[in-house]
Write a protein that holds these residues in place. Structure first.
Motif, PDB file in Angstrom:
ATOM      1  N   UNK A 109      41.974  29.383  88.968  1.00 49.00           N
ATOM      2  CA  UNK A 109      41.736  28.139  89.699  1.00 49.00           C
ATOM      3  C   UNK A 109      41.672  26.971  88.719  1.00 49.00           C
ATOM      4  N   UNK A 110      41.551  25.752  89.282  1.00 46.88           N
ATOM      5  CA  UNK A 110      41.457  24.568  88.432  1.00 46.88           C
ATOM      6  C   UNK A 110      40.201  24.614  87.575  1.00 46.88           C
ATOM      7  N   UNK A 111      39.083  25.058  88.140  1.00 48.93           N
ATOM      8  CA  UNK A 111      37.843  25.152  87.359  1.00 48.93           C
ATOM      9  C   UNK A 111      37.996  26.168  86.236  1.00 48.93           C
ATOM     10  N   UNK A 112      38.591  27.313  86.553  1.00 51.98           N
ATOM     11  CA  UNK A 112      38.759  28.334  85.520  1.00 51.98           C
ATOM     12  C   UNK A 112      39.685  27.852  84.417  1.00 51.98           C
ATOM     13  N   UNK A 113      40.697  27.074  84.761  1.00 51.72           N
ATOM     14  CA  UNK A 113      41.574  26.517  83.741  1.00 51.72           C
ATOM     15  C   UNK A 113      40.833  25.563  82.817  1.00 51.72           C
ATOM     16  N   UNK A 114      39.810  24.915  83.379  1.00 47.97           N
ATOM     17  CA  UNK A 114      39.008  23.980  82.572  1.00 47.97           C
ATOM     18  C   UNK A 114      37.912  24.693  81.798  1.00 47.97           C
ATOM     19  N   UNK A 115      37.792  26.022  81.953  1.00 45.55           N
ATOM     20  CA  UNK A 115      36.785  26.781  81.226  1.00 45.55           C
ATOM     21  C   UNK A 115      35.489  26.974  81.978  1.00 45.55           C
ATOM     22  N   UNK A 116      35.427  26.556  83.274  1.00 42.94           N
ATOM     23  CA  UNK A 116      34.204  26.706  84.063  1.00 42.94           C
ATOM     24  C   UNK A 116      34.298  28.024  84.830  1.00 42.94           C
ATOM     25  N   UNK A 117      33.474  28.978  84.408  1.00 48.35           N
ATOM     26  CA  UNK A 117      33.525  30.316  84.988  1.00 48.35           C
ATOM     27  C   UNK A 117      32.111  30.716  85.370  1.00 48.35           C
ATOM     28  N   UNK A 118      31.909  30.943  86.677  1.00 50.54           N
ATOM     29  CA  UNK A 118      30.597  31.335  87.209  1.00 50.54           C
ATOM     30  C   UNK A 118      29.502  30.362  86.774  1.00 50.54           C
ATOM     31  N   UNK A 119      29.833  29.051  86.780  1.00 50.80           N
ATOM     32  CA  UNK A 119      28.857  28.030  86.446  1.00 50.80           C
ATOM     33  C   UNK A 119      28.669  27.796  84.966  1.00 50.80           C
ATOM     34  N   UNK A 120      29.321  28.562  84.131  1.00 54.32           N
ATOM     35  CA  UNK A 120      29.209  28.424  82.676  1.00 54.32           C
ATOM     36  C   UNK A 120      30.520  27.869  82.118  1.00 54.32           C
ATOM     37  N   UNK A 121      30.373  26.897  81.196  1.00 55.79           N
ATOM     38  CA  UNK A 121      31.558  26.292  80.605  1.00 55.79           C
ATOM     39  C   UNK A 121      31.840  26.922  79.251  1.00 55.79           C
ATOM     40  N   UNK A 122      33.079  27.385  79.099  1.00 54.72           N
ATOM     41  CA  UNK A 122      33.520  28.022  77.862  1.00 54.72           C
ATOM     42  C   UNK A 122      34.577  27.141  77.198  1.00 54.72           C
ATOM     43  N   UNK A 123      34.611  27.119  75.870  1.00 60.24           N
ATOM     44  CA  UNK A 123      35.655  26.340  75.189  1.00 60.24           C
ATOM     45  C   UNK A 123      37.020  26.991  75.392  1.00 60.24           C
ATOM     46  N   UNK A 124      38.017  26.165  75.622  1.00 64.24           N
ATOM     47  CA  UNK A 124      39.374  26.664  75.877  1.00 64.24           C
ATOM     48  C   UNK A 124      40.162  26.616  74.572  1.00 64.24           C
ATOM     49  N   UNK A 125      40.640  27.768  74.145  1.00 64.30           N
ATOM     50  CA  UNK A 125      41.411  27.829  72.909  1.00 64.30           C
ATOM     51  C   UNK A 125      42.795  27.230  73.120  1.00 64.30           C
ATOM     52  N   UNK A 126      43.419  26.660  72.081  1.00 65.52           N
ATOM     53  CA  UNK A 126      44.771  26.079  72.247  1.00 65.52           C
ATOM     54  C   UNK A 126      45.791  27.109  72.718  1.00 65.52           C
ATOM     55  N   UNK A 127      45.665  28.342  72.245  1.00 65.16           N
ATOM     56  CA  UNK A 127      46.623  29.366  72.642  1.00 65.16           C
ATOM     57  C   UNK A 127      46.481  29.688  74.144  1.00 65.16           C
ATOM     58  N   UNK A 128      45.235  29.803  74.621  1.00 66.98           N
ATOM     59  CA  UNK A 128      45.027  30.084  76.044  1.00 66.98           C
ATOM     60  C   UNK A 128      45.503  28.927  76.905  1.00 66.98           C
ATOM     61  N   UNK A 129      45.252  27.703  76.454  1.00 70.80           N
ATOM     62  CA  UNK A 129      45.676  26.540  77.224  1.00 70.80           C
ATOM     63  C   UNK A 129      47.200  26.486  77.348  1.00 70.80           C
ATOM     64  N   UNK A 130      47.907  26.844  76.278  1.00 71.71           N
ATOM     65  CA  UNK A 130      49.377  26.832  76.321  1.00 71.71           C
ATOM     66  C   UNK A 130      49.907  27.905  77.277  1.00 71.71           C
TER      67      UNK A 130
END
Length: 1000
Positions: free
Chosen positions: A269-290
């Motif tokens: 989802x859009x939230x998961x793409x932004x790193x928001x998972x189950x209410x917790x925000x995780x940093x998005x690595x450049x490789x995962x974002x690509x």
């Protein structure tokens, strides 16, 4: 239960139709007389019983028909001028199947005598259909022939060679004039040619919408499927060059197909793409974002298992050519052969709209020669050649370097292998994948020779074959690499991906070109022994040997392991001396198994001569000589000749998306090995059947079949241990699959068939099979030889880690614990086939006239029903085996809850399984889940129209899945997946297809 009650009603109705027929005292007997496969008109067919004889003649199509022969034993005799007479004893029963009689020309000296003999005395003409007293036989054992006198007609003064029933001249102006394609009625040519052309059409407007796993409707794609073709055959004659040329046949088929399917998946989802998972925000690595840019956005809501669905349209173009040629040389030799060609171009589209193109080009040809030494001894020889080329171009090959642009290192960066790495998730998020660049060329040269001896009651054949097989491959096994995410780092598999921490990784690339060679030999001797008129025995012995495959440049790497797997080191085909054991290996690194002795025997026995009871039995041994190719593909892609890494993320070997393909030394550099004393597996089969005719044109057959497989393939992970346990041998080699041949399998089955012969236009066959199969091996047991290139299913849109490695034993120290139901074990299977033809016999409406007769006559309606229980499946847990990078071979434990009480549409209850306790293997058995039941009902109707005597128009309509009933292929059996217990995929829905064919 409701579904099975509905099935049972269908079966009962089918049995009622099968058995509802009237008794008759006289039956219809019909057949066809041919020579060289061509119809022979004007042949005299005589049926004799006691002092009664009935004679008719074959029509222009070579067909004869006795409408009402009293049931019982009759002698059928076929006579035709210039041909040898044929005789056969036939038991007339209600609506027997069509008979076929193949005539043979008289020897040349007899034909010459006939040509120079004086004309016989004329006799009075007789009617075409007669019943007469049996005449005394002459010294040759046949009734004397009477040559009729030609009618006194100015246009029919010559004595024709072809005589209809021996009574009427066969000139072109007579009432019995033959077809223009036979004898003296061929216009403007002396040759006979047959052929036709056809067209098969299918359009999306006639097909049902494909089944949606998510429950949401999507637009129905527009597509069509078209197949066209033609055939032609006859003698090939060229004036002054080939006046007596060979007979030929040519057939061409042109196919342009489009197939549609509905793909459902779970995407971020859009939230998961932004790193928001189950209410917790995780940093998005450049490789995962690509890599996330390749995923589509959700387009449906309200379904926790699927949030994305699209229709996918695939296309394929195919051209195929078949041809045959045969030529008789003199009186003793015959040459014959064929040439076949096929070209296929296909576009494969997956969930991500990646388009991979596949181009397959293949042809095969064979030439055969037969020579008659005398009437009892024949020689046969043949040569076969085939070549198959496969070319695969992935979406991003030579276009875009996805991995390089994303900052993912360690994988193959050559343009032909550009693209993303494969991603798999334990929670059910769609797996990211694309095809692999491939250019393979396979070739086979085969030689055969045999001797046939036919004398008395024995037909003996002795011969042998030799095949030289080449597999010239150019591809990398896993050049872009694979990452698996199970939530081991953060508790969420997608959070692991966002942060760039995989749980396991694998890669294999290096020497892309591989040149495999394998010779295959066999020798055999068989005797078809007619012991008695009621007993026939066919016995023989066969020896078969397929040598282990070698690589032309000796680029194979195996592991030389010590006893107990305490040590392991690579051994190369270029230097085949093991550094651990000191053994010397052959160039294939696997020792040959030449003990391919295969005895075979079969018999057919009629214990009561006057009865219809027939007993058949047989026993045979069959080797599986195709077991070497898959392991050799693994041996050709290993270190030190190529990069081969399979690692698990541990503190001693930290893995990231940026740097996940590094050999840490925690596992072996090579991830596959095969036992150098590997044995070829074989299967023993035995069967016995009893057949008997029943009243009302029925025939019943009961069959028992047994199969015992020995030396089946087994695979296990040496020095592996359960989750939560301490490593019992930290210094021992681990992380590689070891393949042996200690597997066994057995299958027992019973079949009961009830068949109704064609009568009053109706024929049917009902077949019920009850069987059970058990095994502890990976190939004879039905799992198939899986590629060890990766541990997950990378098919387009795959929703979760699958059990593709379920053939690998869970506990390497207890291989017997793998013994379970085979993956192909189907306990119950019912097959019903039926056809009804209108306008056959008085009851079929033959006498119906007017427009009703023209509309309703000669239609054939066909139906086929298949009902079966589900196939076994294996539950797996998406966790890496400790100390290795392998995922998919560990099974959960049973909790005691019911297995088949799933909720929210799931067919399997996830609460029935739990993660095994630390230090213990899972208690759920291999193949312990019963998959979805099988059901299919197909139907069709066809008719042949005759616009003229020489042209036939065949029209047919076929419907697959007539009831548009949703049938699933399998369940998702990966624990922790959002789709656990739901269908993996659905079979195609209803489709209609129209076929038209013109024959001449």
């Amino acid at each position: 239960m409701k579904q099975w009650r509905w099935y049972s009603k269908l079966v009962i109705a089918a049995l009622v139709c099968l058995c509802s027929s009237q008794f008759v005292r006289a039956s219809e007997y019909f057949g066809k007389v041919t020579y060289g496969g061509l119809p022979v008109p004007g042949a005299t067919v005589t049926a004799a019983q006691g002092t009664t004889t009935i004679s008719i003649t074959s029509d222009e199509g070579g067909v004869f028909r006795f409408d009402d022969l009293p049931d019982g034993q009759w002698k059928i005799q076929i006579r035709m001028f210039c041909f040898e007479s044929l005789e056969a004893d036939v038991t007339i029963a209600p609506k027997m199947p069509a008979a076929k009689f193949e005539l043979k020309l008289l020897p040349a000296d007899q034909l010459k005598a006939l040509a120079t003999a004086p004309p016989p005395q004329p006799a009075a003409p007789k009617p075409a259909l007669q019943v007469a007293e049996k005449k005394p036989e002459n010294g040759a054992g046949q009734a004397p022939q009477e040559m009729p006198k030609p009618p006194e007609d100015a246009n029919q003064q010559s004595s024709d060679g072809f005589l209809v029933n021996g009574s009427v001249n066969n000139a072109a102006t007579s009432q019995f004039s033959l077809n223009q394609a036979f004898g003296n009625r061929r216009f403007n040519t002396k040759s006979l040619y047959n052929g036709g052309f056809g067209l098969i059409l299918d359009n999306s407007a006639l097909d049902a919408r494909q089944y949606s796993l998510s429950g949401f409707s999507t637009p129905k794609p527009v597509y069509d499927r078209i197949t066209a073709g033609f055939t032609i055959g006859g003698p090939l004659k060229i004036a002054h060059l080939l006046p007596r040329g060979p007979n030929f046949f040519v057939g061409y088929q042109w196919t342009r197909n489009h197939t549609a399917q509905t793909d459902s998946a779970l995407v971020p989802t859009l939230d998961e793409r932004a790193g928001i998972i189950n209410g917790t925000t995780f940093p998005v690595s450049p490789q995962a974002d690509a890599l996330l840019q390749l995923y589509p956005l959700p387009n449906i809501t309200g379904n926790p298992s699927y949030n994305f669905q699209i229709p996918v349209l695939n296309s394929s173009h195919q051209d195929s050519l078949q041809s045959r040629l045969d030529k008789t040389i003199g009186r003793r030799d015959q040459l014959y052969g064929n040439f076949n060609f096929q070209s296929t171009r296909a576009d494969g589209v997956n969930l991500f709209r990646f388009v991979d193109t596949t181009d397959i080009l293949g042809f095969n040809t064979n030439v055969n020669w037969s020579h008659r030494l005398n009437q009892h001894l024949f020689l046969y020889a043949g040569y076969h050649f085939s070549r198959l080329r496969t070319l695969v171009r992935p979406e991003f090959a030579n276009k875009q370097n996805i991995s390089g642009a994303a900052g993912i290192g360690g994988n193959d960066q050559t343009p032909a292998n550009w693209g993303p790495p494969a991603l798999s998730f334990s929670s059910g998020i769609a797996a990211l994948s694309d095809g692999q660049s491939t250019f393979n060329r396979n070739r086979t040269d085969g030689y055969s020779a045999s001797i046939g001896m036919y004398r008395g009651h024995h037909n003996i054949t002795i011969g042998g074959d030799f095949r030289k097989q080449q597999y010239n491959d150019y591809f990398q096994q896993d050049p872009r690499g694979s990452f698996t995410f199970t939530g081991a780092a953060t508790g969420s598999d997608f959070a692991d991906f966002i942060t760039g921490v995989p749980d396991a990784s694998s890669i294999a690339f290096g020497n892309a070109d591989k040149y495999f060679r394998e010779p295959v030999y066999d020798a055999y001797a068989t005797d078809d022994w007619r012991v008695l008129p009621i007993l026939t025995i066919n016995a023989g012995m066969r020896w078969e040997y397929g040598a282990p495959i070698t690589e032309l440049k000796d680029r194979l790497v195996n592991l030389d392991v010590s006893s107990g797997f305490a040590q392991a080191a690579p051994v190369l085909a270029s230097n085949p001396v093991g550094s651990v054991t000191g053994q010397t290996y052959p160039s294939s690194l696997v020792r040959p198994d030449r003990l391919g002795i295969e005895p075979r025997i079969g018999l057919s026995w009629r214990p009561i001569p006057a009865s219809t009871i027939v007993i058949r039995a047989g026993y045979g041994v069959y080797d599986d000589t195709s077991v070497y190719l898959s392991p050799m593909l693994q041996l050709a892609q290993q270190a030190p000749l190529s990069k081969s890494v399979k690692e698990q993320n541990t503190p001693a070997c930290p893995l990231t998306l940026a740097n996940g393909f590094t050999q840490c030394g925690t596992t072996t550099a090579d991830n596959f090995a095969i036992d150098p004393n590997f044995r070829v597996g074989y299967a023993q089969t035995w069967q016995v059947s009893i057949q008997r005719d029943l009243p009302s044109a029925l025939q019943m057959t009961a069959t028992y079949l047994g199969v015992k497989g020995t030396h089946g393939v087994q695979q296990f992970l040496p020095n592996s241990y359960p989750l939560g346990a301490a490593n019992p041998c930290p210094g021992c080699p681990a992380g590689f699959v070891y393949e042996t041949s200690g597997g066994n399998s057995t299958r027992q089955s019973g079949q009961l068939q009830l068949r109704r012969r064609l009568r009053a236009g109706f024929a049917a066959s009902l077949l019920y099979t009850y069987s059970k199969s058990i095994d502890d091996d990976a190939t004879l047991g039905g799992q198939g030889h899986q590629s060890t290139a990766s541990q997950t299913d990378f098919s387009a849109g795959s929703s979760a880690i699958t059990s593709s490695n379920a053939q690998i034993a869970q506990d390497w120290l207890d291989l017997k614990a793998e013994r379970s139901l085979s993956s192909f074990d189907q306990r119950h299977l019912l097959n019903l086939q039926a056809q009804y033809t209108t306008g056959q016999g008085l009851e079929g409406g033959t006498l119906l006239g007017g427009w009703r007769g023209k509309l309703l006559k000669e239609w054939t309606i066909l139906a086929q029903l298949n009902v079966g229980t589900g196939l076994p499946e294996t539950p797996v847990i998406p966790v890496a085996v400790p100390g290795t990078g392998w995922i998919g071979s560990l099974r959960p434990s049973l909790s005691g809850a019911p297995i088949y009480s799933g909720q929210n549409g799931a067919h399997i209850n996830p609460a029935a399984y739990t993660i095994p306790v630390p230090g213990a293997w899972g208690t759920a058995g291999r193949n312990s889940i019963t998959g979805p039941s099988q059901f299919s009902l197909d139907s069709g109707m066809q008719r042949t129209f005759r616009p003229s005597k020489h042209f036939f128009l065949d029209a047919r309509i076929d419907a697959t899945n007539l009831l548009n009933h949703a049938v699933f292929s399998s369940w998702v059996t990966t624990l922790e997946s959002a789709q656990f217990g739901l269908p993996q995929s659905a079979e195609p829905m209803r489709s209609l297809q129209a076929t038209m064919r013109v024959r001449f």
